[in-house]
Design an enzyme around this catalytic site. Structure first.
Site, PDB file in Angstrom:
ATOM      1  N   GLU A  94       0.824  -1.202   0.000  1.00 51.62           N
ATOM      2  CA  GLU A  94       0.000   0.000   0.000  1.00 51.62           C
ATOM      3  C   GLU A  94       0.869   1.267   0.000  1.00 51.62           C
ATOM      4  O   GLU A  94       1.869   1.340   0.709  1.00 51.62           O
ATOM      5  CB  GLU A  94      -0.859  -0.025   1.276  1.00 51.62           C
ATOM      6  CG  GLU A  94      -1.852   1.099   1.391  1.00 51.62           C
ATOM      7  CD  GLU A  94      -2.534   1.137   2.766  1.00 51.62           C
ATOM      8  OE1 GLU A  94      -2.011   0.554   3.730  1.00 51.62           O
ATOM      9  OE2 GLU A  94      -3.597   1.778   2.859  1.00 51.62           O
ATOM     10  N   LYS A 111     -10.338   1.560  -1.112  1.00 53.30           N
ATOM     11  CA  LYS A 111     -10.345   1.225   0.315  1.00 53.30           C
ATOM     12  C   LYS A 111     -11.600   1.734   1.019  1.00 53.30           C
ATOM     13  O   LYS A 111     -12.002   2.883   0.835  1.00 53.30           O
ATOM     14  CB  LYS A 111      -9.094   1.827   0.968  1.00 53.30           C
ATOM     15  CG  LYS A 111      -8.844   1.412   2.394  1.00 53.30           C
ATOM     16  CD  LYS A 111      -7.501   1.991   2.845  1.00 53.30           C
ATOM     17  CE  LYS A 111      -7.151   1.652   4.274  1.00 53.30           C
ATOM     18  NZ  LYS A 111      -5.890   2.326   4.662  1.00 53.30           N
ATOM     19  N   CYS A 119      -5.054  -3.076   3.956  1.00 51.30           N
ATOM     20  CA  CYS A 119      -4.613  -2.667   5.298  1.00 51.30           C
ATOM     21  C   CYS A 119      -5.695  -2.807   6.373  1.00 51.30           C
ATOM     22  O   CYS A 119      -6.095  -3.901   6.722  1.00 51.30           O
ATOM     23  CB  CYS A 119      -4.054  -1.248   5.253  1.00 51.30           C
ATOM     24  SG  CYS A 119      -2.852  -0.937   6.555  1.00 51.30           S
TER      25      CYS A 119
END
Ligand SMILES: *[C@@H]1O[C@H](CO)[C@@H](O)[C@H](O)[C@H]1NC(C)=O
Ligand SMILES: *[C@@H]1O[C@H](CO)[C@@H](O)[C@H](O)[C@H]1NC(C)=O
Ligand SMILES: *[C@@H]1O[C@H](CO)[C@@H](O)[C@H](O)[C@H]1NC(C)=O
Ligand SMILES: *[C@@H]1O[C@H](CO)[C@@H](O)[C@H](O)[C@H]1NC(C)=O
Ligand SMILES: *[C@@H]1O[C@H](CO)[C@@H](O)[C@H](O)[C@H]1NC(C)=O
Ligand SMILES: *[C@@H]1O[C@H](CO)[C@@H](O)[C@H](O)[C@H]1NC(C)=O
Length: 551
Positions: free
Chosen positions: A78, A173, A206
């Site tokens: 990321e 995300k 994440c």
């Protein structure tokens, strides 16, 4: 005909045959595919243009590296490539656009994006990157929220290129972390992509790993068994270091996880791996001593398509810098109910600790290692903890946790827990460790074995026993997590049954102060502590070090 071949011709044919079959076995087969994950240290100078050039050169070098030659798919971490100063548009996957073949004067894509597309095309490999993406708000009229004045949204986005360099998948995300100044989509995206080696992947990023949407939903509702996972994790002891969480998630869901982590020891960032569900780690790394740009490769067993998944399984922050310069904050354990257990000489103990509706039963047995230097004895023990509530990290989407776990401490107060320990404290071997608890059944849950040793790597499935059994005529699951009978360990920092309850209300979209109140979620226990921790948080921001879990 056969008689017409001479011996040497036959030998030659056999050699060619062997060579071909070797090549085929490197590429995907019915049983395996080959994956590469990259642990990558991004440039972080003040010149953003130079940073991008440096990162891009690093990416291209790794894509072309002989280490990645056999890989079918390669995953980068990321936020280690471009910045908000080098945003690019990303074509919608349904267009099947290949930026490498685009008119170079079109300026629709940033040049770095075109270069990655060309690189994927050249090496004929699936490439997954995570970038800062820009998108015209006018492209999503269904989003009626106010748009930024420049007419754009900025997303934290995974992009997948196929072997021809075409953009075949994109995921934005959902669970942004702290002060991450990015937009979210109006509805969370739940995205998969198919490959020519017959594996369907889901993706997430994440901090998404702590939530149901999209990660666990992809497993449970869509039957996805393989995942790409770019991350920039900032490890927190005792329960939230990078590889510990990755292995626990892959094991708990019984799926393949391709995790690529950013490498930056100054922010406690490192941790990549390839995990094969219940069989554990195929390769992993947590590099505490220096930043690196390196490829980790494994052959990943395929789950058979016919293997049907079980339906719903009814079934104030502290910081430590190690001698190597690895900086880590501590997980949120202030609200745990805990019991202190000092390890002295040999001994054994059992204890029950409850919090809310959760009661945890612990059994431990330990021996003193006789060959240890004992001149400089230092206090060492575990806290046996229980927690039933929101993980109380301020200013992020809250996740509901039911956790029964032990964690290592260098003293009797809670402040002495959740850190690395020195070798002269680790002079006991645990020869028995059992945690048992009844967990309530729920529709959307994930129960995971969670463990970590002093090298910040978790225990492997061969080293533990894990079972989840439904209790007849009740709403409870009997969960047991134990050290394998053959194991004896001196360097265990944490060991826990970590339960995520995604269907507790407010697990998605909360995180704003108003929503938190509405959900009955309190960032920290009392007002004063809240102020203190908010002050610390501001200070941390002001100083410019951003010690947190996830980019
Ligand atoms: C993919 O599936 C097709 C059809 O089932 C099969 O013919 C092919 O061999 C498979 N390819 C791989 C790499 O497994
Ligand atoms: C995107 O983020 C910017 C900056 O925070 C904000 O001004 C804008 O309203 C957001 N756009 C949407 C659609 O939420
Ligand atoms: C390639 O593999 C070798 C041997 O494992 C390793 O020493 C080297 O660091 C790797 N290089 C990269 C760029 O991953
Ligand atoms: C457990 O502790 C008790 C007393 O503390 C001792 O008598 C017993 O031998 C111990 N058992 C083992 C297996 O160490
Ligand atoms: C923590 O444990 C104590 C002692 O067993 C108990 O009285 C208390 O209710 C527990 N706290 C919570 C929040 O469950
Ligand atoms: C203690 O644990 C270590 C690993 O942490 C292991 O290598 C060793 O064999 C154990 N010693 C005993 C006496 O069990």
């Amino acid at each position: 005909m056969i008689k017409a071949y001479t011996l040497w011709q036959l030998v030659l044919l056999m050699l060619i045959g062997v060579q071909i079959s070797q090549q085929v076995s490197l590429r995907a087969s019915e049983d395996f595919y080959t994956a590469a994950v990259v642990e990558f240290s991004q440039a972080d100078g003040t010149d953003l243009t130079a940073n991008l050039a440096d990162n891009l050169a690093g990416y291209l070098e790794l894509i072309n590296s002989p280490n990645a030659t056999g890989a079918d798919i390669m995953v980068f971490p990321e936020m280690t490539l471009n910045s908000v100063n080098s945003l690019t548009y990303v074509p919608p996957p349904e267009k099947n656009a290949t930026p490498c073949l685009d008119d170079p004067s079109a300026e629709y894509y940033h040049p770095f994006f075109v270069e990655i597309s060309c690189a994927a095309r050249k090496v004929k490999r699936y490439i997954v990157i995570n970038i800062n993406e820009k998108q015209l708000c006018s492209d999503t009229p269904e989003d009626t929220r106010p748009c930024a004045s420049n007419g754009h949204n900025i997303f934290n986005t995974n992009v997948v290129f196929d072997r021809n360099g075409a953009v075949v998948s994109r995921y934005r995300k959902v669970h942004l972390y702290l002060n991450e100044a990015r937009n979210t989509t109006v509805l969370p995206e739940v995205v998969t992509f198919d490959t020519d080696f017959n594996v369907t992947f889901g993706h997430f990023i994440c901090f998404d790993i702590a939530f149901y949407v999209p990660s666990v939903e992809l497993v449970v509702k869509h039957g996805v068994r393989d995942f790409v996972y770019p991350t920039k994790w900032h490890s927190q002891l005792p329960f939230y270091t990078a590889v510990q969480v990755q292995l626990g998630w892959a094991y708990g869901n019984d799926v393949n996880l391709l995790a690529a982590g950013a490498s930056r020891i100054e922010y406690g960032s490192t941790g990549s791996g390839i995990y094969n569900g219940r069989k554990g780690t195929l390769t992993s790394v947590i590099k505490l001593t220096e930043n690196e740009r390196r490829i980790y490769v494994a052959q990943v067993p395929k789950y058979k398509r016919t293997e049907q998944r079980r339906q719903h399984r009814t079934v104030k922050q502290k910081t430590q810098t190690t001698s190597s310069g690895f900086v880590m904050t501590r997980d949120y354990i202030e609200q745990y109910n805990t019991t202190w257990m000092s390890l002295e000489y040999a001994g054994n103990a059992t204890a029950n600790v409850c919090h809310g509706k959760l009661c945890c039963h612990f059994e431990l047995e330990w021996n003193e290692l006789l060959n240890m230097e004992v001149g400089n004895r230092r206090i060492f023990g575990y806290r046996l903890g229980a927690y039933d509530g929101w993980r109380n990290e301020p200013n992020v989407d809250p996740n509901y946790v039911r956790n029964c776990g032990i964690f290592a401490c260098s003293g009797v107060t809670l402040d002495d827990c959740g850190y690395m320990l020195s070798p002269d404290q680790l002079r006991f071997n645990l020869s028995r460790l059992v945690i048992e608890a009844k967990y309530p059944k729920s529709e959307e849950i994930l129960l995971m074995p969670n463990s970590v040793r002093d090298n910040l790597l978790p225990l492997e499935p061969s080293q533990f026993e894990w079972s989840v059994q439904e209790e007849e005529d009740s709403h409870m699951l009997n969960v047991r997590f134990a050290l394998a009978k053959t194991e004896s360990l001196s360097n265990l920092l944490s060991f826990a049954i970590f339960g995520n309850y995604y269907d507790e209300v407010c697990t998605y979209g909360a995180g704003s102060p108003e929503k938190d109140l509405e959900c009955g979620y309190k960032p920290t226990g009392d007002g004063a502590a809240q102020l203190r921790s908010f002050g610390t948080w501001l200070l941390v921001l002001a100083v410019g070090f951003i010690f947190h879990l996830c980019k």
